[in-house]
Design an enzyme around this catalytic site. Structure first.
Site, short mmCIF file in Angstrom:
data_model
loop_
_atom_site.label_atom_id
_atom_site.label_comp_id
_atom_site.label_asym_id
_atom_site.label_seq_id
_atom_site.Cartn_x
_atom_site.Cartn_y
_atom_site.Cartn_z
CE1 TYR A 59 -3.16 -2.90 0.21
CE2 TYR A 59 -3.45 -2.50 2.55
CZ TYR A 59 -3.75 -3.22 1.42
OH TYR A 59 -4.65 -4.26 1.50
N PRO A 208 -16.03 -4.55 2.69
CG PRO A 208 -16.18 -4.11 4.99
CD PRO A 208 -15.19 -4.19 3.85
NE ARG A 211 -13.37 -3.68 -4.94
CZ ARG A 211 -12.09 -3.90 -4.67
NH1 ARG A 211 -11.27 -2.89 -4.49
NH2 ARG A 211 -11.63 -5.12 -4.57
#
Length: 340
Positions: A59, A208, A211
């Site tokens: 990330y 969850p 997006r």
């Protein structure tokens, strides 16, 4: 700190808050402004009772781990840290190996993550994606050595297929399997969930909230950032269909007097006590909103209305676990490596 309930990762893993915090949103930099925002989000999470934070070396790359390490310094004992590896950060050293599960890379990756996080161990270490050219037994064997050395508390896999999960678990118990799971993405229920429950492995759903589809905030393509703009479910051809489905979630939320995101998280949490969703955000107010999903109770009738949404979603989710090679037994790995 608010009590939002606890759930356990695996049969002997750490107890964590029922809702965690995904930290992928902090990937654009690690300067002072990003650190200020990251600190505000983690402060809000801890105050709301969140004890589980999930990141990954890729990330940024690296920015998310660096920021998380900075903002939890001095309060490490309040946070269960999960991070992931498997996407080589130095492509010049490994240009043809998109995913790397080799034992020697496992050891290099954890050393780098510990350095960026500024900690002496991580509580949960995932293989981010399964390397089709390395037997999963070899990768998990190296992870087992990290557990024995004390630099990793527990191990997990992300987006692995059912047979891969079984083979990995036979080498060393898995605490968790991470996969996309939401009202819009339910494909793991037929294949992955039965295996993890048989073996006593927790499920950690990422995305969850679909997006952001399930937050009720996406009304036009102008609302999208570049990360989501390219996602198939936000494509122009699929947009109107999926917005209509998101509106059905908003209708249920209106009946209960809560936010759509809270309905979406309540649905995921209702899948079982072995489920710990990790919604991500850059905003403290959304952390508090997400945690509120723990208190939402959906009626059988509302659950029934929501259950059918995934079958009507337009567009594929970004990644499916059954990619070529992930389920291959060791005898076939050499052939895969040669490009069969």
């Amino acid at each position: 700190m608010t009590d939002i309930g606890r759930r356990r990762l695996g049969t002997d893993g750490p107890w964590v808050s029922a809702v965690g915090l995904g930290f992928m949103s902090f990937r654009t930099g690690s300067g002072p402004e990003e650190e200020r925002q990251a600190r505000a989000v983690v402060d809000a999470a801890l105050d709301a009772g969140v004890t589980f934070v999930d990141t990954a070396d890729v990330y940024g790359p690296e920015h998310s781990e660096i920021l998380l390490g900075r903002v939890v310094r001095g309060r490490r004992d309040r946070v269960v840290i999960a991070t992931k590896f498997g996407n080589p950060l130095d492509r010049a050293m490994n240009p043809d190996h998109r995913i790397d599960g080799r034992p020697e890379y496992v050891r290099r990756a954890i050393e780098a993550s510990l350095r960026r996080l500024g900690v002496d161990h991580v509580d949960l270490y995932y293989l981010h994606r399964v390397d089709p050219t390395v037997p999963i037994e070899d990768t998990v064997g190296a992870l087992k050595e990290l557990v024995q050395a004390g630099t990793v508390g527990h191990i997990g896999l992300s987006e692995a297929g059912p047979q891969t999960i079984r083979r990995a678990h036979a080498v060393h118990p898995l605490a968790a399997v991470q996969s996309e799971w939401s009202l819009f993405s339910r494909d793991i229920e037929a294949t992955i969930v039965p295996v993890t429950r048989e073996l006593g492995i927790a499920l950690v759903p990422y995305s969850p909230l679909g997006r952001a589809w399930l937050t009720g905030t996406v009304r036009s393509r102008a609302d999208l950032d570049t990360h989501r703009e390219a996602h198939p479910r936000f494509a122009e051809a699929n947009f109107a269909t999926n917005r209509a489905l998101a509106d059905e979630v908003a209708t249920v939320a209106g009946e209960l007097g809560v936010r759509p995101s809270q309905v979406a998280l309540a649905w995921v949490l209702a899948r079982g006590e072995d489920v710990v969703p990790i919604p991500g955000t850059r905003h403290p107010e959304f952390v508090r909103e997400n945690v509120g999903g723990v208190a939402v109770v959906l009626s059988p009738e509302q659950l029934g209305r929501l259950d059918g949404l995934a079958d009507r979603v337009a567009g594929e989710r970004a990644y499916r676990p059954e990619t070529i090679g992930t389920e291959a037994p060791p005898s076939e790995v050499a052939a895969i490596r040669k490009g069969r």
